[in-house]
Scaffold this motif. Structure first.
Motif, PDB file in Angstrom:
ATOM      1  N   LEU A 194      -2.943  -9.307   8.005  1.00  0.00           N
ATOM      2  CA  LEU A 194      -1.551  -8.903   7.759  1.00  0.00           C
ATOM      3  C   LEU A 194      -1.165  -9.117   6.300  1.00  0.00           C
ATOM      4  CD1 LEU A 194       0.255 -10.206  10.921  1.00  0.00           C
ATOM      5  CD2 LEU A 194       0.555  -7.939   9.935  1.00  0.00           C
ATOM      6  N   ASN A 195      -1.548 -10.251   5.762  1.00  0.00           N
ATOM      7  CA  ASN A 195      -1.181 -10.530   4.370  1.00  0.00           C
ATOM      8  C   ASN A 195      -1.886  -9.572   3.427  1.00  0.00           C
ATOM      9  OD1 ASN A 195       0.685 -12.544   4.864  1.00  0.00           O
ATOM     10  ND2 ASN A 195      -0.890 -14.128   4.948  1.00  0.00           N
ATOM     11  N   ALA A 196      -3.162  -9.219   3.763  1.00  0.00           N
ATOM     12  CA  ALA A 196      -3.883  -8.252   2.941  1.00  0.00           C
ATOM     13  C   ALA A 196      -3.192  -6.897   3.016  1.00  0.00           C
ATOM     14  CB  ALA A 196      -5.332  -8.137   3.415  1.00  0.00           C
ATOM     15  N   LEU A 197      -2.797  -6.530   4.240  1.00  0.00           N
ATOM     16  CA  LEU A 197      -2.091  -5.249   4.408  1.00  0.00           C
ATOM     17  C   LEU A 197      -0.809  -5.240   3.586  1.00  0.00           C
ATOM     18  CD1 LEU A 197      -2.391  -4.483   8.222  1.00  0.00           C
ATOM     19  CD2 LEU A 197      -3.116  -3.026   6.345  1.00  0.00           C
ATOM     20  N   ALA A 198      -0.075  -6.354   3.640  1.00  0.00           N
ATOM     21  CA  ALA A 198       1.190  -6.413   2.907  1.00  0.00           C
ATOM     22  C   ALA A 198       0.933  -6.265   1.414  1.00  0.00           C
ATOM     23  CB  ALA A 198       1.903  -7.728   3.197  1.00  0.00           C
ATOM     24  N   LYS A 199      -0.159  -6.883   0.951  1.00  0.00           N
ATOM     25  CA  LYS A 199      -0.486  -6.798  -0.472  1.00  0.00           C
ATOM     26  C   LYS A 199      -0.809  -5.350  -0.842  1.00  0.00           C
ATOM     27  CE  LYS A 199      -3.421  -9.049  -3.860  1.00  0.00           C
ATOM     28  NZ  LYS A 199      -4.870  -8.858  -3.923  1.00  0.00           N
ATOM     29  N   ARG A 200      -1.649  -4.725   0.033  1.00  0.00           N
ATOM     30  CA  ARG A 200      -2.024  -3.338  -0.195  1.00  0.00           C
ATOM     31  C   ARG A 200      -0.777  -2.449  -0.221  1.00  0.00           C
ATOM     32  NH1 ARG A 200      -4.100  -0.014  -2.782  1.00  0.00           N
ATOM     33  NH2 ARG A 200      -4.621   2.021  -1.909  1.00  0.00           N
ATOM     34  N   GLN A 201       0.140  -2.698   0.717  1.00  0.00           N
ATOM     35  CA  GLN A 201       1.362  -1.900   0.772  1.00  0.00           C
ATOM     36  C   GLN A 201       2.129  -1.987  -0.536  1.00  0.00           C
ATOM     37  OE1 GLN A 201       0.854   0.036   3.229  1.00  0.00           O
ATOM     38  NE2 GLN A 201       2.702  -0.211   4.481  1.00  0.00           N
ATOM     39  N   SER A 202       2.234  -3.183  -1.069  1.00  0.00           N
ATOM     40  CA  SER A 202       3.035  -3.286  -2.291  1.00  0.00           C
ATOM     41  C   SER A 202       2.291  -2.659  -3.459  1.00  0.00           C
ATOM     42  CB  SER A 202       3.427  -4.737  -2.572  1.00  0.00           C
ATOM     43  OG  SER A 202       2.282  -5.520  -2.696  1.00  0.00           O
ATOM     44  N   GLU A 203       0.956  -2.689  -3.423  1.00  0.00           N
ATOM     45  CA  GLU A 203       0.203  -1.986  -4.477  1.00  0.00           C
ATOM     46  C   GLU A 203       0.472  -0.487  -4.419  1.00  0.00           C
ATOM     47  OE1 GLU A 203      -3.591  -5.059  -4.689  1.00  0.00           O
ATOM     48  OE2 GLU A 203      -3.818  -3.100  -3.724  1.00  0.00           O
ATOM     49  N   ILE A 204       0.414   0.033  -3.177  1.00  0.00           N
ATOM     50  CA  ILE A 204       0.656   1.476  -3.028  1.00  0.00           C
ATOM     51  C   ILE A 204       2.056   1.815  -3.484  1.00  0.00           C
ATOM     52  CG2 ILE A 204       0.872   3.353  -1.357  1.00  0.00           C
ATOM     53  CD1 ILE A 204      -1.257   2.010   0.311  1.00  0.00           C
ATOM     54  N   GLN A 205       2.984   0.966  -3.083  1.00  0.00           N
ATOM     55  CA  GLN A 205       4.365   1.255  -3.446  1.00  0.00           C
ATOM     56  C   GLN A 205       4.570   1.219  -4.952  1.00  0.00           C
ATOM     57  OE1 GLN A 205       6.049  -1.516  -0.795  1.00  0.00           O
ATOM     58  NE2 GLN A 205       6.355   0.023   0.814  1.00  0.00           N
ATOM     59  N   ALA A 206       3.757   0.460  -5.660  1.00  0.00           N
ATOM     60  CA  ALA A 206       3.849   0.453  -7.117  1.00  0.00           C
ATOM     61  C   ALA A 206       3.125   1.668  -7.699  1.00  0.00           C
ATOM     62  CB  ALA A 206       3.253  -0.831  -7.668  1.00  0.00           C
ATOM     63  N   GLU A 207       2.078   2.136  -6.999  1.00  0.00           N
ATOM     64  CA  GLU A 207       1.240   3.226  -7.499  1.00  0.00           C
ATOM     65  C   GLU A 207       1.973   4.569  -7.442  1.00  0.00           C
ATOM     66  OE1 GLU A 207      -1.610   2.784  -8.844  1.00  0.00           O
ATOM     67  OE2 GLU A 207      -2.323   4.850  -9.043  1.00  0.00           O
ATOM     68  N   ILE A 208       2.689   4.805  -6.356  1.00  0.00           N
ATOM     69  CA  ILE A 208       3.298   6.117  -6.155  1.00  0.00           C
ATOM     70  C   ILE A 208       4.233   6.524  -7.301  1.00  0.00           C
ATOM     71  CG2 ILE A 208       4.881   7.426  -4.646  1.00  0.00           C
ATOM     72  CD1 ILE A 208       3.443   6.147  -2.285  1.00  0.00           C
ATOM     73  N   PRO A 209       5.132   5.669  -7.734  1.00  0.00           N
ATOM     74  CA  PRO A 209       6.013   6.093  -8.837  1.00  0.00           C
ATOM     75  C   PRO A 209       5.249   6.443 -10.110  1.00  0.00           C
ATOM     76  CG  PRO A 209       6.771   4.030  -7.888  1.00  0.00           C
ATOM     77  CD  PRO A 209       5.472   4.346  -7.247  1.00  0.00           C
ATOM     78  N   LYS A 210       4.108   5.764 -10.337  1.00  0.00           N
ATOM     79  CA  LYS A 210       3.307   6.084 -11.528  1.00  0.00           C
ATOM     80  C   LYS A 210       2.809   7.524 -11.433  1.00  0.00           C
ATOM     81  CE  LYS A 210       1.346   1.550 -12.378  1.00  0.00           C
ATOM     82  NZ  LYS A 210       0.121   0.829 -12.030  1.00  0.00           N
ATOM     83  N   LEU A 211       2.289   7.884 -10.247  1.00  0.00           N
ATOM     84  CA  LEU A 211       1.787   9.241 -10.068  1.00  0.00           C
ATOM     85  C   LEU A 211       2.915  10.256 -10.183  1.00  0.00           C
ATOM     86  CD1 LEU A 211      -0.702   8.602  -7.128  1.00  0.00           C
ATOM     87  CD2 LEU A 211      -1.205   8.839  -9.544  1.00  0.00           C
ATOM     88  N   GLU A 212       4.068   9.888  -9.609  1.00  0.00           N
ATOM     89  CA  GLU A 212       5.222  10.792  -9.705  1.00  0.00           C
ATOM     90  C   GLU A 212       5.586  11.044 -11.168  1.00  0.00           C
ATOM     91  OE1 GLU A 212       6.668  12.349  -7.340  1.00  0.00           O
ATOM     92  OE2 GLU A 212       6.361  11.268  -5.444  1.00  0.00           O
ATOM     93  N   ALA A 213       5.489   9.987 -11.977  1.00  0.00           N
ATOM     94  CA  ALA A 213       5.822  10.130 -13.392  1.00  0.00           C
ATOM     95  C   ALA A 213       4.831  11.067 -14.065  1.00  0.00           C
ATOM     96  CB  ALA A 213       5.822   8.769 -14.070  1.00  0.00           C
ATOM     97  N   GLN A 214       3.563  10.955 -13.669  1.00  0.00           N
ATOM     98  CA  GLN A 214       2.552  11.855 -14.239  1.00  0.00           C
ATOM     99  C   GLN A 214       2.864  13.303 -13.893  1.00  0.00           C
ATOM    100  OE1 GLN A 214      -1.605  11.045 -13.653  1.00  0.00           O
ATOM    101  NE2 GLN A 214      -1.265   8.836 -13.787  1.00  0.00           N
ATOM    102  N   ARG A 215       3.257  13.509 -12.624  1.00  0.00           N
ATOM    103  CA  ARG A 215       3.607  14.871 -12.210  1.00  0.00           C
ATOM    104  C   ARG A 215       4.774  15.382 -13.028  1.00  0.00           C
ATOM    105  NH1 ARG A 215       4.887  16.384  -6.375  1.00  0.00           N
ATOM    106  NH2 ARG A 215       4.913  18.411  -7.381  1.00  0.00           N
ATOM    107  N   GLU A 216       5.719  14.500 -13.232  1.00  0.00           N
ATOM    108  CA  GLU A 216       6.913  14.843 -14.006  1.00  0.00           C
ATOM    109  C   GLU A 216       6.525  15.376 -15.383  1.00  0.00           C
ATOM    110  OE1 GLU A 216      11.295  14.247 -14.155  1.00  0.00           O
ATOM    111  OE2 GLU A 216       9.831  14.149 -12.555  1.00  0.00           O
ATOM    112  N   SER A 217       5.569  14.688 -16.047  1.00  0.00           N
ATOM    113  CA  SER A 217       5.221  15.099 -17.407  1.00  0.00           C
ATOM    114  C   SER A 217       4.396  16.399 -17.395  1.00  0.00           C
ATOM    115  CB  SER A 217       4.467  13.983 -18.123  1.00  0.00           C
ATOM    116  OG  SER A 217       3.327  13.639 -17.395  1.00  0.00           O
ATOM    117  N   LEU A 218       3.859  16.751 -16.243  1.00  0.00           N
ATOM    118  CA  LEU A 218       3.109  18.008 -16.151  1.00  0.00           C
ATOM    119  C   LEU A 218       4.017  19.213 -15.989  1.00  0.00           C
ATOM    120  CD1 LEU A 218       0.044  17.317 -13.811  1.00  0.00           C
ATOM    121  CD2 LEU A 218      -0.027  18.251 -16.122  1.00  0.00           C
ATOM    122  N   THR A 219       5.222  18.966 -15.437  1.00  0.00           N
ATOM    123  CA  THR A 219       6.095  20.077 -15.054  1.00  0.00           C
ATOM    124  C   THR A 219       6.252  21.160 -16.126  1.00  0.00           C
ATOM    125  OG1 THR A 219       7.315  18.290 -14.022  1.00  0.00           O
ATOM    126  CG2 THR A 219       8.212  20.494 -13.710  1.00  0.00           C
TER     127      THR A 219
END
Lengths: 165, 675
Positions: free
Chosen positions: B116-141
């Protein structure tokens, strides 16, 4: 002069007194509760389970506003404003007496609310570090409130007496 | 009614029984471990006993407990806990057999915790990762309509520049700008890929030979390389989108996996408790004195439990239990025991200070006044009834499970509610003047005062005088307690000097004051006492005052200094005056409740006229207003009752300073293991 301070002008001063009680005590409490609220919010950032305790401490400087409201209400009630038949013939002397009766609550209310808030802020810091000391932490702000209570008492007694003028 | 008498207990047991014996003590929770008394002997240089360092084990267990607690909050964030321990319900109870079986599964459960703790850690990593990718998409627009690789530099014979110009620049101006600087070039082709007010994205193609000139021209126009690179923007964007989708899928999947652990929630709770208990146990083990075969445990036990403890330990284990009185210079921990009437106030006493050495337990005399004072400040029969019913319902619903401290607090407020009802009836306050207002507004009838005694708003001076009398009695009780303590400590003369003389002086002075015009007149008394009584009062006051002057400074041997100190002690009468005036809050807070009630009631009456909607508004205002008033004034009454008890009352006789009795027990959050 006599034209300005005609016989009915007492009503103005009486209402001024009531307004000042609600205004100053209310303003003091608003500032006080605000100060304590900032400190409380800071504590809850790190310790969400402290919410209940710090909320009570935040509320403590709020009573002056209520006492001010109470004095304003008693004054307006005695003046017949609440029942819709204001005492338009209120003499100048009586009006000034009303004003004087309201002043303890107005002034002490304002000052004590702010100083009580300072004690409350310190108590909030105390509770955040020593949650078991909650009982004592409530006492420090309450000590300040004593003087607001005394002012309330004098204002009420005076208002009661003024009615007989 | 008193401070419980404590015994020292010394247990010498076999090491093989150590675990079981300690766990038994922990479940029973009746012994406070304190090995200081044997430290000198057993801890001496060359002693066969040693203390083992268990801090490592303890830290490990605390970490495990923390991990389980974290895992628990991960589950609780995903799925709400239907079985949560509420403020009132107390911990769940579990039998020892259930506990033992469950604890055997701990490895499996801790695996889940880790997962569970590993999952929670992974979740917060993903949650930090998504906005980075969104920002990359933004600069591609701005480049999306461009179908070449972003790194495109031209063909064999041509050179291509891809990049941005600041601000929005029309095509003609770009050509013009290039022409101005690069005069004699064969040709140039400019394509605008996108433009916005901030930037214009362009591709410029020219022959290889002209490249340097064109580049120079572009630089003049503040041409900049794009922030994105790599393959063509569309496929880049698609790849990013796919990545984000994948991450979102993972988020949902992980969320599902976390939620699937919800059925194991109770087991994880138990683990948090289990490891906490083990950590506590190892803390105790670290304080024991041990040899290879035996261990020594020393601590405090309440006298009433001592015999049972001795029998229990000696019957279950091969051990020696010795119970004795603590030595007189020990700082023995304090536990209070009171009857059902006074016990609820123990919390109030405890939050001031527990009785120090040789002091009496003030709980009972504090309780005599507590409910009375509280009631007088809140003084509304309906509010009192709400408090009584509310507390009784909660107490009854959680009977047998509720934690002791919470039970006492609620009981205290229940009794305080009875005091409030009593004073409400005396002052004729039922939701303030609601009965009168309702009768007047809806039935056009005046029913007048319901007070059994007086209405404080009508006769404030009467109630003020009564408040002072209450204050005087309260303070006299406190002084009496001080005298009692002195006598109990074998200093009866102190009782006479410090209390007796003050009694005489205060009684005399108050009696004389009441006959004066100023004070007597204030309360409408036209008191004329017979001459003999006056004489007695005067004698009382005089004897008291002289006594205080002579003995107030008796610790000084120099008579001059002694009289000076005595005079200063006499000056202390002003503090008695301010103490008594302090009780005017009984009237003031009582008035506050009543007047605020009537404010809300008259506000409600003002809007009550229109049919149907009027009464509805009336009820809404009454309910909201009185809820607020009850909350604020109950808080005020609580705080100021405590103040009167702490400052005016305890100040007369009570210092406190005792350490609370903290037995080695199950310091858990979720489960209480029964024995």
């Amino acid at each position: 002069m006599s034209a300005v301070f005609s016989d009915g002008s007492g009503l103005f001063f009486a209402i001024l007194g009531a307004a000042l009680a609600a205004l100053l005590a209310g303003a003091g409490s608003a500032r006080g509760v605000g100060m304590a609220g900032q400190a409380a919010a800071g504590v809850v950032t790190d310790q969400p389970d402290m919410f209940g305790r710090v909320l009570i401490l935040q509320l403590l400087p709020g009573t002056q506003g209520i006492y001010g409201l109470l004095i304003a209400f008693v004054a307006m009630n005695n003046l017949g404003i609440m029942s819709g038949s204001p005492e338009v013939n209120c003499s100048l002397l009586k009006g000034l007496a009303y004003l004087g009766a309201c002043l303890p609550m107005a002034i002490v209310g304002y000052i004590s609310a702010i100083n009580q808030a300072k004690a409350a802020v310190a108590s909030i810091a105390l509770v955040s570090k020593r949650p078991d000391q909650f009982g004592k932490s409530m006492l420090f702000p309450a000590m300040v409130e004593t003087y607001a209570i005394f002012a309330l008492l004098i204002s009420i007694l005076a208002l009661n007496g003024v009615g007989n003028i | 009614m008193s401070v419980l008498s404590m015994k020292r207990v010394l247990v010498a047991g076999l090491k093989k029984d150590r675990k079981e014996l300690l766990e038994l003590l922990q479940r029973k929770g009746i012994v406070q471990i304190s090995t200081e008394d044997i430290a000198a002997e057993a801890g001496a240089e060359g002693s066969v006993f040693y203390q083992s360092d268990e801090s490592g084990a303890r830290t490990t267990f605390e970490k495990s407990a923390q991990a389980a607690t974290n895992a628990l909050s991960v589950i609780n964030n995903a799925v709400k806990d239907p079985n949560a321990v509420s403020m009132f319900s107390g911990r769940h109870q579990m039998s020892l057999t259930d506990y033992t079986t469950n604890v055997k599964k701990r490895e499996k459960i801790m695996e889940m915790v880790g997962d569970l703790n590993a999952l929670a850690k992974r979740q917060s990593e993903i949650q930090a990762e998504i906005p980075k990718l969104e920002a990359q998409r933004e600069s591609l627009t701005p480049w999306l309509s461009y179908d070449q690789d972003m790194g495109f530099t031209g063909t064999k014979t041509t050179r291509a520049f891809i990049g941005t110009l600041p601000n929005e620049v029309p095509l003609e101006e770009i050509y013009k700008g290039i022409d101005e600087v690069a005069k004699d070039i064969t040709g140039v082709d400019v394509t605008i890929i996108s433009s916005s007010s901030e930037q214009t994205c362009i591709q410029v193609v020219c022959l290889n030979k002209d490249a340097a000139k064109v580049e120079e021209a572009l630089r003049h126009m503040s041409f900049a390389r794009p922030v994105v690179s790599g393959s063509d923007p569309k496929s880049q964007d698609a790849a990013l989108m796919q990545q984000i989708e994948g991450l979102n899928r993972q988020l949902a999947e992980n969320e599902g996996r976390i939620a699937s652990y919800a059925e194991h929630r109770e087991e994880i709770k138990l683990m948090a408790d289990y490891f906490q208990m083990r950590a506590d146990k190892y803390e105790v083990i670290g304080r024991l004195y041990q040899t290879d075969k035996i261990f020594l445990l020393s601590g405090y036990v309440e006298e009433r439990n001592a015999k049972a403890l001795e029998d229990m330990l000696e019957s279950r284990f091969d051990c020696v239990v010795e119970v004795k009185d603590p030595s007189p210079d020990e700082d023995v921990p304090v536990a209070l025991r009171n009857n059902g009437y006074a016990a609820p106030v123990e919390g109030v006493v405890g939050s001031y200070a527990l009785p120090g050495k040789g002091e009496i337990d003030p709980t009972f005399i504090a309780a005599i006044f507590y409910y009375f004072l509280f009631g007088m400040m809140l003084s509304d029969a309906a509010y009192g009834l709400i408090m009584v019913v509310g507390c009784a319902v909660i107490l009854n619903k959680n009977k047998g499970k509720i934690e002791e401290g919470m039970r006492k607090t609620l009981t205290m407020f229940m009794y305080a509610g009875i005091g409030t009802m009593f004073w409400g009836v005396m002052f004729g306050s039922y939701f303030g003047d609601l009965p009168q207002v309702v009768m007047r507004t809806f039935f056009g009838k005046e029913i007048g005062s319901l007070a059994l005694w007086v209405e404080p708003a009508v006769e404030p001076m009467t109630v003020l005088g009564f408040a002072f009398i209450v204050g005087i009695i309260h303070i006299f009780f406190g002084m009496g307690a001080s005298a009692y303590t002195s006598i109990k400590q074998g200093k009866p003369l102190d009782a006479l000097y410090d209390v007796g003389f003050w009694y005489l002086l205060l009684i005399g002075a108050i009696g004389i004051l009441l006959t004066t015009d100023m004070v007597g007149g204030m309360f409408g008394l036209n008191l004329v006492l017979p001459g003999a009584v006056m004489t007695i009062l005067k004698v009382f006051a005089a004897v008291g005052a002289v006594g205080i002057i002579l003995f107030g400074g008796r610790d000084s041997s120099n008579w001059g200094l002694r009289i000076g100190k005595g005079l200063y002690a006499l000056y202390g009468i002003s503090s008695y005056l301010s103490d008594i005036l302090s009780y005017s809050r009984l009237l003031a807070l009582g008035l506050a409740t009543g007047v605020i009630s009537s404010v809300f009631n008259s506000m409600a009456a003002m809007v009550a006229a229109p049919p149907v909607i009027g009464p509805v508004l009336f009820i809404v205002i009454v309910v909201v207003g009185h809820t607020l008033n009850l909350a604020i004034n109950a808080l005020g009454a609580y705080v100021h009752t405590n103040r009167l008890e702490y400052v005016e009352f305890f100040g007369k006789f009570y210092n406190g300073g005792g350490k609370p009795f903290t037995p080695f027990t199950e310091n858990t959050k979720h489960y209480k293991v029964l024995d």
